[in-house]
Scaffold this motif. Structure first.
Motif, short mmCIF file in Angstrom:
data_model
loop_
_atom_site.label_atom_id
_atom_site.label_comp_id
_atom_site.label_asym_id
_atom_site.label_seq_id
_atom_site.Cartn_x
_atom_site.Cartn_y
_atom_site.Cartn_z
N TYR A 64 -7.87 7.90 -11.93
CA TYR A 64 -8.41 6.67 -12.69
C TYR A 64 -6.92 5.88 -12.89
CZ TYR A 64 -9.93 3.81 -16.10
OH TYR A 64 -10.34 2.53 -16.99
N GLN A 65 -5.88 6.43 -12.91
CA GLN A 65 -4.62 5.61 -13.16
C GLN A 65 -4.17 5.05 -12.10
OE1 GLN A 65 -2.63 9.11 -15.13
NE2 GLN A 65 -2.05 7.92 -16.44
N THR A 66 -4.89 5.20 -10.80
CA THR A 66 -4.44 4.55 -9.50
C THR A 66 -5.44 3.33 -9.32
OG1 THR A 66 -6.12 5.73 -8.23
CG2 THR A 66 -3.87 6.69 -8.57
N ILE A 67 -6.12 2.93 -10.22
CA ILE A 67 -7.14 1.76 -10.17
C ILE A 67 -6.62 0.63 -10.84
CG2 ILE A 67 -8.86 3.11 -9.35
CD1 ILE A 67 -10.64 2.55 -11.84
N PRO A 68 -6.95 -0.53 -10.50
CA PRO A 68 -6.60 -1.84 -11.35
C PRO A 68 -6.94 -1.85 -12.72
CG PRO A 68 -7.12 -2.52 -9.16
CD PRO A 68 -7.52 -1.00 -9.11
N GLN A 69 -8.41 -1.27 -13.06
CA GLN A 69 -8.91 -1.47 -14.20
C GLN A 69 -8.03 -0.41 -15.41
OE1 GLN A 69 -12.41 1.07 -15.92
NE2 GLN A 69 -13.36 -0.74 -16.01
N TYR A 70 -7.49 0.48 -14.88
CA TYR A 70 -6.61 1.14 -15.78
C TYR A 70 -5.44 0.33 -16.15
CZ TYR A 70 -3.08 4.23 -17.73
OH TYR A 70 -2.32 4.87 -18.62
N HIS A 71 -4.74 -0.31 -15.27
CA HIS A 71 -3.52 -1.10 -15.71
C HIS A 71 -3.75 -2.37 -16.50
CE1 HIS A 71 -0.91 1.72 -13.47
NE2 HIS A 71 -2.05 1.74 -12.35
N LEU A 72 -4.96 -2.94 -16.12
CA LEU A 72 -5.26 -4.29 -16.55
C LEU A 72 -6.01 -4.11 -18.03
CD1 LEU A 72 -6.49 -6.17 -13.36
CD2 LEU A 72 -4.20 -6.37 -14.50
N GLN A 73 -6.57 -3.09 -18.27
CA GLN A 73 -7.57 -3.18 -19.43
C GLN A 73 -7.29 -1.75 -20.19
OE1 GLN A 73 -11.75 -3.46 -18.15
NE2 GLN A 73 -12.38 -3.41 -20.38
N HIS A 74 -6.68 -0.62 -19.51
CA HIS A 74 -6.69 0.62 -20.57
C HIS A 74 -5.48 1.04 -20.38
CE1 HIS A 74 -11.38 0.83 -19.99
NE2 HIS A 74 -11.07 0.30 -21.19
N GLU A 75 -4.40 0.49 -19.98
CA GLU A 75 -3.07 1.37 -19.77
C GLU A 75 -2.60 1.89 -21.09
OE1 GLU A 75 0.93 0.69 -17.09
OE2 GLU A 75 -0.12 -0.76 -17.72
N GLY A 76 -2.03 3.29 -21.16
CA GLY A 76 -1.63 3.59 -22.40
C GLY A 76 -2.62 4.35 -23.17
N PHE A 77 -4.06 4.39 -22.83
CA PHE A 77 -4.71 4.88 -23.78
C PHE A 77 -4.90 6.51 -23.79
CE2 PHE A 77 -7.42 5.65 -20.39
CZ PHE A 77 -8.76 5.25 -20.39
N GLY A 78 -4.19 6.87 -23.03
CA GLY A 78 -4.20 8.52 -22.92
C GLY A 78 -5.47 9.00 -22.36
N LEU A 79 -5.58 10.59 -22.48
CA LEU A 79 -6.31 11.40 -21.84
C LEU A 79 -7.72 11.41 -22.75
CD1 LEU A 79 -7.44 13.58 -19.89
CD2 LEU A 79 -6.34 15.20 -21.32
N GLU A 80 -7.33 11.21 -24.11
CA GLU A 80 -8.56 11.21 -24.95
C GLU A 80 -9.45 9.89 -24.92
OE1 GLU A 80 -9.50 11.44 -29.81
OE2 GLU A 80 -7.26 11.88 -28.89
N GLY A 81 -8.71 8.94 -24.74
CA GLY A 81 -9.39 7.69 -24.36
C GLY A 81 -10.25 7.82 -23.09
N PHE A 82 -9.55 8.34 -22.15
CA PHE A 82 -10.01 8.36 -20.77
C PHE A 82 -11.47 9.27 -20.89
CE2 PHE A 82 -10.71 11.20 -16.96
CZ PHE A 82 -11.07 10.31 -16.16
N GLN A 83 -11.22 10.34 -21.74
CA GLN A 83 -12.52 11.22 -21.67
C GLN A 83 -13.62 10.42 -22.39
OE1 GLN A 83 -10.54 14.36 -24.03
NE2 GLN A 83 -10.52 15.64 -22.35
#
Length: 350
Positions: A64-83
Motif C-alpha cells: 500500500y505504501q507504494t501507491i500515491p494515495q498513501y503518500h498524498l493522503q495517509h502518509e505516516g498513519f501506521g499499520l493500525e490505520g492501514f488495518q
C-alpha cells in the motif's frame, strides 16, 4: 414448477438481491472512507482468507505504501490505520465471493433435483458469470487508483462498476418477481393502464440516468461542493456550469455541472413518479390492487430517497448518509421494477 418450488426459488433470489443491496452499501462505505485502494492485489480464491500473521500485515502495508494515495493522503498513519481501511475493502470483496457461493451452490442443487427448467437454469448460470465478471470490473476500477498523483479511482470506472451491479440486481429481481408471480394480474387494458405503463417506462429510464449521474457525483466528489439547497452558491444554475468545451465534458468532469445535473435529474424523476401516481391511482384508471399498492410504495420510496439526497448534501456527505443514499437508490429501482412487473402483459415469464 410447483407453487412450493416457486416460493423457495423466488425467496432464494430475493435473498441474493438483499445481499446485493448490502454489497452496494459496503461499496459506498469503502468509497467514502478511501478504503478501496488498500488491497493491492487481486486473488479471487485465496483472497477470501484475511491476513493471519503480523508478517502478512506488514507485506500488505508495504504494498500500500507504494501507491500515491498513501503518500498524498495517509502518509505516516501506521499499520493500525492501514488495518482500519483494509477491513472495509476486505469485507466488500469477501461479500462478493460469498454471494457467488450463495448463487452457485443452491443453483446446482436445484438443477440436480430437477426443480427448475433448463431455460431458467441457463439464465441463472449467466447471472453467476456476470457476477464473476463484476469482480473483474471491480479490480479494473481499483487499478485506476494506482496511477500517479491519484487518491481515488477514475469516476468512469466507478460508474461502470456501479451500473453493472445494478444491472445484475435488476435482472435477478425481475426473475424473482416472475417466478413468484408468473401470471400477470388480471387488468383490463384501459387507457389509464396504458398511460400508467408508458409513464412508468419513462420514469425508470429517468431513474437509471439519475443513478448514473449520482455515480459521477460520487466519483468526482462533487457532493462536497455547493452544500446548500435548492440554490448552488446563490444560483439555481451554477455560474460555471459550461466552463469546459465541448459541452459534454462538463457532464463528467466539471463538478458544478455534475452536481447540478444530478439535482435536476433527481427532481425530474420525482416529478415523473408523481405523474405515475396521478395516472395509476385516479378513479377509473383500471389498475388492480397489486399494481396500486406498488405505486403507493413507489411514492413513499421516492420521497425517502429525495430526502436522503438533500440530507446527504446539507451534511456535506457523511459516510453513513452517503452509503444509505447510494443503497436506497437501488431500493427505489427495485420498487420501480416491481411496479413495471405488476403492469406487464402477455405470457407468463420466468
Amino acid at each position: 414448477m410447483t407453487p412450493a418450488h416457486r416460493r423457495l426459488i423466488s425467496g432464494w433470489l430475493f435473498l441474493l438481491c438483499f445481499m446485493l443491496l448490502g454489497m452496494i452499501a459496503i461499496g459506498g462505505v469503502t468509497r467514502l472512507t478511501g478504503s478501496g485502494l488498500s488491497i493491492m492485489d487481486w486473488q479471487p480464491v485465496s483472497g477470501m482468507i484475511p491476513p493471519l500473521s503480523h508478517a502478512e500485515w506488514e507485506r500488505l502495508f508495504a504494498l500500500y505504501q507504494t501507491i500515491p494515495q498513501y503518500h498524498l493522503q495517509h502518509e505516516g498513519f501506521g499499520l493500525e490505520g492501514f488495518q482500519k481501511i483494509f477491513w472495509a475493502e476486505w469485507i466488500h470483496r469477501f461479500w462478493g465471493r460469498l454471494m457467488g457461493l450463495v448463487l452457485l451452490l443452491p443453483l446446482l442443487w436445484f438443477v440436480v433435483r430437477g426443480m427448475i427448467t433448463r431455460r431458467l437454469a441457463v439464465r441463472l448460470f449467466v447471472f453467476f458469470i456476470l457476477g464473476a465478471l463484476q469482480g473483474g470490473i471491480g479490480w479494473f476500477m481499483v487499478a485506476s487508483g494506482f496511477r500517479a498523483n491519484s487518491t481515488a479511482v477514475e469516476p468512469v470506472r466507478l460508474v461502470l462498476h456501479l451500473s453493472a451491479a445494478l444491472l445484475l440486481y435488476g435482472a435477478i429481481l425481475w426473475t424473482a418477481f416472475s417466478i413468484r408471480w408468473p401470471q400477470p394480474e388480471p387488468t383490463p387494458q384501459t387507457p389509464g393502464v396504458r398511460l400508467t405503463r408508458r409513464l412508468a417506462c419513462i420514469t425508470i429510464a429517468l431513474l437509471c440516468i439519475t443513478i448514473i449521474a449520482g455515480g459521477f457525483t460520487a466519483g468526482t466528489h462533487a457532493g462536497f461542493l455547493f452544500n446548500t439547497f435548492p440554490l448552488m452558491d446563490g444560483h439555481l444554475v451554477p455560474a460555471d456550469y459550461a466552463q469546459l468545451s465541448p459541452l459534454w465534458m462538463n457532464w463528467v468532469v466539471n463538478k458544478a455541472a455534475i452536481q447540478f445535473d444530478h439535482r435536476l435529474l433527481a427532481t425530474l424523476t420525482a416529478l415523473s413518479i408523481g405523474a405515475v401516481l396521478l395516472a395509476g391511482l385516479r378513479k377509473g384508471a383500471g389498475l388492480g390492487p397489486q399494481a396500486q399498492n406498488g405505486i403507493i410504495l413507489l411514492g413513499w420510496a421516492v420521497l425517502i430517497q429525495y430526502a436522503l439526497g438533500v440530507t446527504t448534501l446539507l451534511l456535506v456527505v457523511p459516510v453513513w448518509a452517503g452509503a444509505v443514499h447510494q443503497t436506497f437508490a437501488a431500493v427505489l429501482l427495485g420498487v420501480m421494477l416491481y411496479v413495471l412487473h405488476t403492469l406487464r402483459r402477455g405470457r407468463p415469464q420466468g
